[in-house]
Design a protein around this motif. Structure first.
Motif, PDB file in Angstrom:
ATOM      1  N   TRP A  60      -6.141   1.713  -4.103  1.00 10.09           N
ATOM      2  CA  TRP A  60      -5.473   0.455  -3.776  1.00 10.09           C
ATOM      3  C   TRP A  60      -4.461   0.647  -2.643  1.00 10.09           C
ATOM      4  O   TRP A  60      -4.360  -0.187  -1.740  1.00 10.09           O
ATOM      5  CB  TRP A  60      -4.782  -0.118  -5.011  1.00 10.09           C
ATOM      6  CG  TRP A  60      -5.702  -0.904  -5.890  1.00 10.09           C
ATOM      7  CD1 TRP A  60      -6.709  -0.402  -6.678  1.00 10.09           C
ATOM      8  CD2 TRP A  60      -5.735  -2.315  -6.068  1.00 10.09           C
ATOM      9  NE1 TRP A  60      -7.359  -1.409  -7.335  1.00 10.09           N
ATOM     10  CE2 TRP A  60      -6.784  -2.608  -6.992  1.00 10.09           C
ATOM     11  CE3 TRP A  60      -4.985  -3.367  -5.560  1.00 10.09           C
ATOM     12  CZ2 TRP A  60      -7.080  -3.907  -7.389  1.00 10.09           C
ATOM     13  CZ3 TRP A  60      -5.286  -4.666  -5.965  1.00 10.09           C
ATOM     14  CH2 TRP A  60      -6.324  -4.922  -6.859  1.00 10.09           C
TER      15      TRP A  60
ATOM     16  N   LEU B 221     -11.335  -4.689  -4.051  1.00 11.78           N
ATOM     17  CA  LEU B 221     -10.617  -3.663  -4.810  1.00 11.78           C
ATOM     18  C   LEU B 221     -10.753  -3.886  -6.318  1.00 11.78           C
ATOM     19  O   LEU B 221     -10.910  -2.926  -7.082  1.00 11.78           O
ATOM     20  CB  LEU B 221      -9.143  -3.650  -4.402  1.00 11.78           C
ATOM     21  CG  LEU B 221      -8.846  -3.112  -3.001  1.00 11.78           C
ATOM     22  CD1 LEU B 221      -7.379  -3.313  -2.647  1.00 11.78           C
ATOM     23  CD2 LEU B 221      -9.208  -1.631  -2.907  1.00 11.78           C
TER      24      LEU B 221
ATOM     25  N   CYS C 220       2.301   1.820  -3.416  1.00 12.69           N
ATOM     26  CA  CYS C 220       1.297   2.416  -4.306  1.00 12.69           C
ATOM     27  C   CYS C 220       1.238   3.931  -4.123  1.00 12.69           C
ATOM     28  O   CYS C 220       1.236   4.690  -5.100  1.00 12.69           O
ATOM     29  CB  CYS C 220      -0.073   1.809  -4.036  1.00 12.69           C
ATOM     30  SG  CYS C 220      -0.321   0.148  -4.696  1.00 12.69           S
TER      31      CYS C 220
ATOM     32  N   THR D  89     -12.509  -1.401  -8.907  1.00 11.49           N
ATOM     33  CA  THR D  89     -11.741  -0.917 -10.054  1.00 11.49           C
ATOM     34  C   THR D  89     -12.508  -1.136 -11.353  1.00 11.49           C
ATOM     35  O   THR D  89     -12.556  -0.249 -12.217  1.00 11.49           O
ATOM     36  CB  THR D  89     -10.378  -1.633 -10.133  1.00 11.49           C
ATOM     37  OG1 THR D  89      -9.649  -1.392  -8.928  1.00 11.49           O
ATOM     38  CG2 THR D  89      -9.565  -1.125 -11.317  1.00 11.49           C
TER      39      THR D  89
ATOM     40  N   THR E 152      -4.762   3.972  -8.200  1.00  7.86           N
ATOM     41  CA  THR E 152      -3.561   3.694  -7.406  1.00  7.86           C
ATOM     42  C   THR E 152      -3.736   4.154  -5.971  1.00  7.86           C
ATOM     43  O   THR E 152      -3.340   3.453  -5.020  1.00  7.86           O
ATOM     44  CB  THR E 152      -2.335   4.390  -8.030  1.00  7.86           C
ATOM     45  OG1 THR E 152      -2.170   3.957  -9.383  1.00  7.86           O
ATOM     46  CG2 THR E 152      -1.066   4.055  -7.253  1.00  7.86           C
TER      47      THR E 152
ATOM     48  N   PRO F 282      -8.519  -7.964  -1.952  1.00 10.97           N
ATOM     49  CA  PRO F 282      -8.292  -7.781  -3.393  1.00 10.97           C
ATOM     50  C   PRO F 282      -9.542  -7.960  -4.227  1.00 10.97           C
ATOM     51  O   PRO F 282      -9.711  -7.291  -5.250  1.00 10.97           O
ATOM     52  CB  PRO F 282      -7.231  -8.852  -3.722  1.00 10.97           C
ATOM     53  CG  PRO F 282      -7.253  -9.806  -2.597  1.00 10.97           C
ATOM     54  CD  PRO F 282      -7.673  -9.041  -1.404  1.00 10.97           C
TER      55      PRO F 282
ATOM     56  N   MET G  54      -0.352   1.557 -10.775  1.00 12.52           N
ATOM     57  CA  MET G  54      -1.459   0.889 -11.442  1.00 12.52           C
ATOM     58  C   MET G  54      -1.481   1.134 -12.955  1.00 12.52           C
ATOM     59  O   MET G  54      -2.150   0.406 -13.685  1.00 12.52           O
ATOM     60  CB  MET G  54      -2.797   1.309 -10.824  1.00 12.52           C
ATOM     61  CG  MET G  54      -3.024   0.724  -9.456  1.00 12.52           C
ATOM     62  SD  MET G  54      -2.949  -1.084  -9.484  1.00 12.52           S
ATOM     63  CE  MET G  54      -2.762  -1.446  -7.744  1.00 12.52           C
TER      64      MET G  54
ATOM     65  N   TYR H  80      -4.967  -1.176   1.060  1.00 12.54           N
ATOM     66  CA  TYR H  80      -4.048  -2.143   1.651  1.00 12.54           C
ATOM     67  C   TYR H  80      -3.435  -1.637   2.953  1.00 12.54           C
ATOM     68  O   TYR H  80      -3.099  -2.428   3.839  1.00 12.54           O
ATOM     69  CB  TYR H  80      -2.966  -2.538   0.649  1.00 12.54           C
ATOM     70  CG  TYR H  80      -3.363  -3.752  -0.161  1.00 12.54           C
ATOM     71  CD1 TYR H  80      -3.429  -5.002   0.436  1.00 12.54           C
ATOM     72  CD2 TYR H  80      -3.698  -3.639  -1.501  1.00 12.54           C
ATOM     73  CE1 TYR H  80      -3.811  -6.126  -0.287  1.00 12.54           C
ATOM     74  CE2 TYR H  80      -4.088  -4.756  -2.236  1.00 12.54           C
ATOM     75  CZ  TYR H  80      -4.136  -5.992  -1.621  1.00 12.54           C
ATOM     76  OH  TYR H  80      -4.531  -7.100  -2.342  1.00 12.54           O
TER      77      TYR H  80
ATOM     78  N   GLY I  76       0.813  -1.204   0.000  1.00 17.05           N
ATOM     79  CA  GLY I  76       0.000   0.000   0.000  1.00 17.05           C
ATOM     80  C   GLY I  76       0.848   1.256   0.000  1.00 17.05           C
ATOM     81  O   GLY I  76       0.556   2.225  -0.722  1.00 17.05           O
TER      82      GLY I  76
END
Length: 232
Positions: A163, A201, A113, A205, A160, A198, A124, A167, A110
């Motif tokens: 995410w 997410l 990112c 997304t 990005t 995930p 991403m 995390y 995380g």
């Protein structure tokens, strides 16, 4: 040219499918099988993790020879394995502390990112290029060309960020739950978090990307209508 009209083609041919199959086998299947086989044979967790890390390297070499560039998915897998090895090899190995260490890996991802937001292109963008194109030179060139559009840059930045924050929140929750729940219950919760976060997410997304594309098409249609009226 709009983001919607310039989206890379996703017509995956046999070559692209084979490339994906090699990536999945080398980055998911073989590391998992190698780790399990070696630990059952009496290897330590640390040694088994180090040995299983050879497969993403193999994938990167194959991809580099095949496509003349590095596979971002293999790089990310290798980074995760390196972080796992580092975390596993540090400090005492109590059951609770090992559960806490798991959160460090996802938390570090995380953080990576969020740090990538300061780079010329966020993390991403590269993962999107891996899964959003057929891997061909033309598809990659089209994807790279999308960066000139403000809407696309905004979407990659937002994805990005979400995410990264997702995390980090997951890592903090893991640490708190590791000390609040019995070890057995936390082992089960770890599995839920490992797959649930995930999945959420990815679902977000996909939904966000569809809405962004729809918005792009609507804006393009509105612009075209204004231009037609101006010409008339």
């Amino acid at each position: 040219m709009t983001v919607a009209s310039s989206a890379p083609s996703r017509r995956f041919g046999p070559g692209a499918m084979l490339s994906w199959a090699v990536s999945i086998v080398c980055n998911v299947v073989l590391p998992f099988v190698t780790y399990n086989q070696l630990t059952e044979a009496g290897w330590s967790d640390f040694s088994a993790l180090v040995a299983s890390g050879i497969w993403p390297v193999v994938d990167m070499v194959i991809y580099l020879i095949w496509h003349r560039r590095v596979d971002e998915f293999a790089v990310m897998t290798l980074i995760f394995l390196v972080l796992t090895v580092a975390v596993t090899g540090v400090g005492p190995h109590s059951a609770r502390l090992l559960l806490v260490k798991d959160s460090l890996i996802t938390g570090l991802f995380g953080v990576v990112c969020l740090i990538s937001l300061a780079a010329p292109r966020p993390l991403m963008f590269y993962l999107g290029r891996k899964f959003g194109t057929d891997g061909s030179t033309n598809g990659i060139a089209q994807w790279n060309g999308l960066w000139q559009h403000e809407g696309f840059r905004r979407s990659m930045t937002r994805i990005t960020m979400v995410w990264g924050l997702g995390y980090i929140v997951e890592a903090i929750a893991r640490v708190g739950l590791s000390y609040a729940l019995p070890t057995g219950a936390m082992v089960a919760m770890n599995s839920v978090l490992a797959y649930g976060v995930p999945a959420l997410l990815i679902a977000w997304t996909i939904t966000y990307s569809k809405r962004a594309r729809a918005k792009g098409r609507a804006q393009a249609a509105a612009t075209a209508a204004e231009e037609a009226i101006a010409v008339a």
